[in-house]
Design a protein around this motif. Structure first.
Motif, PDB file in Angstrom:
ATOM      1  N   HIS A   9       0.788  -1.235   0.000  1.00  9.11           N
ATOM      2  CA  HIS A   9       0.000   0.000   0.000  1.00  9.11           C
ATOM      3  C   HIS A   9       0.826   1.296   0.000  1.00  9.11           C
ATOM      4  O   HIS A   9       0.600   2.163  -0.823  1.00  9.11           O
ATOM      5  CB  HIS A   9      -1.003  -0.008   1.147  1.00  9.11           C
TER       6      HIS A   9
ATOM      7  N   VAL B  83       1.094  -4.627  -6.595  1.00 10.38           N
ATOM      8  CA  VAL B  83      -0.240  -4.414  -6.038  1.00 10.38           C
ATOM      9  C   VAL B  83      -0.912  -5.783  -5.919  1.00 10.38           C
ATOM     10  O   VAL B  83      -0.990  -6.543  -6.898  1.00 10.38           O
ATOM     11  CB  VAL B  83      -1.061  -3.465  -6.933  1.00 10.38           C
ATOM     12  N   GLU B  84      -1.351  -6.113  -4.733  1.00  6.21           N
ATOM     13  CA  GLU B  84      -1.770  -7.478  -4.402  1.00  6.21           C
ATOM     14  C   GLU B  84      -2.690  -8.146  -5.437  1.00  6.21           C
ATOM     15  O   GLU B  84      -2.477  -9.289  -5.812  1.00  6.21           O
ATOM     16  CB  GLU B  84      -2.431  -7.504  -3.017  1.00  6.21           C
TER      17      GLU B  84
ATOM     18  N   ASP C 263      -8.972  -7.049   2.323  1.00 10.36           N
ATOM     19  CA  ASP C 263      -8.913  -5.920   1.405  1.00 10.36           C
ATOM     20  C   ASP C 263     -10.151  -6.008   0.529  1.00 10.36           C
ATOM     21  O   ASP C 263     -10.452  -7.067  -0.017  1.00 10.36           O
ATOM     22  CB  ASP C 263      -7.654  -5.977   0.539  1.00 10.36           C
TER      23      ASP C 263
ATOM     24  N   ARG D 164     -10.197  10.998  -1.158  1.00  6.68           N
ATOM     25  CA  ARG D 164      -9.544   9.704  -1.361  1.00  6.68           C
ATOM     26  C   ARG D 164      -8.074   9.864  -1.777  1.00  6.68           C
ATOM     27  O   ARG D 164      -7.218   9.091  -1.399  1.00  6.68           O
ATOM     28  CB  ARG D 164     -10.300   8.916  -2.451  1.00  6.68           C
TER      29      ARG D 164
HETATM   30  S1  SF4 Z   1      -7.804  -0.100  -4.450  1.00  8.95           S
HETATM   31 FE1  SF4 Z   1      -6.197  -1.489  -5.204  1.00  8.95          FE
HETATM   32  S2  SF4 Z   1      -4.485  -0.174  -5.787  1.00  8.95           S
HETATM   33 FE2  SF4 Z   1      -5.892   1.041  -4.552  1.00  8.95          FE
HETATM   34  S3  SF4 Z   1      -5.114   0.886  -2.479  1.00  8.95           S
HETATM   35 FE3  SF4 Z   1      -6.622  -0.746  -2.702  1.00  8.95          FE
HETATM   36  S4  SF4 Z   1      -5.456  -2.560  -3.376  1.00  8.95           S
HETATM   37 FE4  SF4 Z   1      -4.155  -0.751  -3.681  1.00  8.95          FE
END
Ligand code: SF4
Lengths: 419, 163
Positions: free
Chosen positions: A66, A102-103, A123, A388
């Motif tokens: 992140h 990115v996961e 997440d 955001r």
């Molecule tokens: S939405 Fe996707 S890219 Fe954005 S912070 Fe969350 S995991 Fe990371």
């Protein structure tokens, strides 16, 4: 009675007979995911559950993506907590440093998640893997802590909304536009507690990456999962990622749906979601002319190689407006390397873009592209909530890569066709 | 549990970035998160809150990210109950797991106005508006979730299963 995709996948992971939506079932999980914002809390909960090891060290994935590379002392400390936990538990799929991406781009690429799996992650965009035909959904840290300890979790079987997408898209219209259009139609609570199941020729014609872009934003409609059938394309993607034993998966012809939404993409314009909710969707021309200060191309929604190619096709031989920060973040190291090999990096640099490392960074207002009061950005990310990406007085417009790239060049929101 | 406090109205679709912006996600400390509750909605919002006050929200409260920091920050602000027209899915689960009581009341939400004094009886699912006299009843907690609540939250539920 036939089963929807959601019911079919859940059925594979439980001994209870799934008969109807609303039923609560206990399911075995294929993979449990956390990052280092949600991970430390999950670990705290896991420890409080009695200092037990994780249920299976090969079925836990921990991704430090992140604020990476760590933006400050506090985030570095949180990464440390996750790293030490991974070492203590012997977690196989731990990603940090030069290996991290990115996961939700990283795990599919590595074959860690795939068709028919049940995946839970701390997440909300865990739903991305629905593009591969996995029942994948986000949960809070304590639920994830419990899943890490028990190897199972409970679900309420969701009712399903079937989304039938037909037609042939024109230029600069693709997966991101389809999903934004859907969210614009049904609203940010339109699929609350429900599953979305996508079908139709336009969906069949999408690549697996495009399907993941769509599944990724199921949560922006309030959905639990966004599911796609597993076809030859999915199976090829999964086997290229090193998986074996996956099989095709489709809903039963007599499956029961709560409602049907039909979308024809033939005359669809590129779509833009205006501040401050993903449901404020308009055709790009209705927002054209708004000056921008930043354009972000990346994230778990649109940071994959196809997105990079789409942006590069627009940026090639052109210059970004000197007043715009055009930030490009390939979502994983593999994608980064592909960008180099294919010559996309040179295109980006020649155009005056800022190319960063694989990171979530600005997507959640973390770092590497924060907005001041009064600033406006176009972003290929998934959320445009107030504040955001920085100041509460800033504005985020969501789009696909083509609109984001074209707008960076024009210095204002523009339809790529009019560049 | 019976709670009496002031209603603090927030609107529809209050997202987790409004409840606790990402810049505060570098801690898991309840008190620190509580001091910044709703900072993404309005700077200094939390200053109006006294212990045992109640958030009263519109549709889809808690939409957005899965951050458990959101219910924690609400609890940290001294707010034990949120009454809403409806809740976002992940937030709903998280709330229960953390011990934040969430009551979904649908259109009856219109019977509460900002700064009304309300009394919430979580066991009987009854909300009394002491300012207007209106009474709202809401459905009982689903049985499976009651099991988790009875165990003292998800942590203790899992502990029992593991031992
Ligand atoms: S939405 Fe996707 S890219 Fe954005 S912070 Fe969350 S995991 Fe990371």
């Amino acid at each position: 009675m036939g089963q929807t995709l959601a019911e079919k996948i859940l059925q594979r992971h439980t001994d209870q007979a799934i008969t109807e939506a609303g039923q609560i079932v206990q399911c075995r999980v294929s993979m449990v995911l956390a990052n280092y914002i949600t991970g430390p809390l999950a670990m705290k909960s896991l420890k409080a559950m009695g200092e037990k090891p994780v249920f299976d060290k090969d079925k836990v994935a921990l991704v430090c993506d992140h604020f990476t590379p760590n933006k400050d002392i506090d985030s570095a400390e949180q990464v440390k907590v996750v790293r030490e936990f991974a070492e203590e538990m012997g977690v196989t799929h731990y990603y940090e440093c030069g290996e991290v991406g990115v996961e939700h781009a990283l795990l599919p690429e590595k074959g860690i998640v795939g068709p028919g799996d049940v995946v839970v992650g701390a997440d909300s965009h865990t739903c991305t893997y629905g593009g591969l035909g996995a029942f994948a959904t986000g949960m809070g840290s304590t639920d994830i802590g419990a899943a890490m300890a028990l190897g199972e979790t409970w679900f309420k079987v969701p009712p399903t909304i079937k989304v039938d997408i037909t037609g042939t898209p024109g230029p600069f219209v693709g997966a991101k536009d389809y999903i934004l259009n859907l969210i614009g139609r049904i609203g940010v609570a339109g699929a609350l507690y429900k599953a979305l199941e996508f079908s139709g020729e336009a969906v069949e014609n999408l690549t697996v990456e495009g399907r993941m872009t769509m599944a990724n934003m199921a949560i922006e409609a309030g959905g639990k999962v966004g599911l796609f059938s597993v076809d030859d394309k999915t199976l090829r993607y999964a086997s290229a990622a090193g998986r074996s034993g996956d099989a095709a998966l489709t809903p039963d012809a007599d499956a029961v749906y709560e409602r049907l939404v039909q979308i024809n993409v033939t005359d669809m314009a590129p779509q833009v979601a205006c501040p401050h909710l993903p449901e404020n969707v308009k055709p790009v021309d209705e927002t054209a002319g708004l000056k921008i200060h930043q354009s972000v191309i990346g994230s778990c929604t649109n940071g994959r190689i196809e997105d990079m190619r789409e942006a590069a096709a627009i940026l090639k031989g052109r210059k970004v407006d000197p007043k715009v920060r055009c930030i490009i973040l390939p979502a994983t190291p593999t994608i980064w390397k592909m960008c180099m090999k294919e010559g996309l990096m040179e295109i980006f640099m020649d155009a005056g873009c800022i190319v960063g490392p694989p990171t979530c960074g600005p997507c959640l207002g973390g770092h590497m592209g924060i907005l001041a009061g009064g600033e406006r950005t176009v972003a290929t990310t998934n959320r445009n909530f107030r504040g955001r990406m920085g100041s509460l007085q800033s504005e985020v417009f969501l789009s696909g890569p083509a609109v984001a790239a074209a707008s960076a060049i024009a210095g204002e929101i523009i339809n790529p066709a009019k560049l | 549990m019976k709670v009496t406090g002031t209603a603090h109205m927030v609107g529809d679709h209050i997202d987790t970035d409004a409840i606790i912006p990402a810049r505060f996600l570098v801690t898991t400390d309840t008190q620190v998160l509580g001091e910044n509750c709703m900072e993404g909605l309005e700077a200094g919002w939390v200053k109006r809150v006294k212990k045992n006050d109640v958030i009263v929200a519109g549709e889809n409260f808690g939409c957005g990210s899965s951050r458990e920091h959101a219910p924690i920050s609400i609890l940290g602000a001294g707010i034990p109950v949120v009454v809403a027209k409806s809740f976002a899915r992940i937030f709903y689960r998280n709330g229960f797991n953390m011990g934040l009581v969430l009551l979904e009341v649908g259109d009856d939400i219109d019977k509460i106005k900002d700064t009304d004094q309300i009394e919430v009886d979580t066991v009987n699912g009854e909300i009394r508006n002491l300012t207007t006299g209106a009474v709202i009843t809401c459905s009982a907690v689903p049985p499976f979730m009651q099991e988790i609540l009875d165990a003292g939250g998800l942590v203790d539920y899992a502990k029992r299963k593991l031992s």
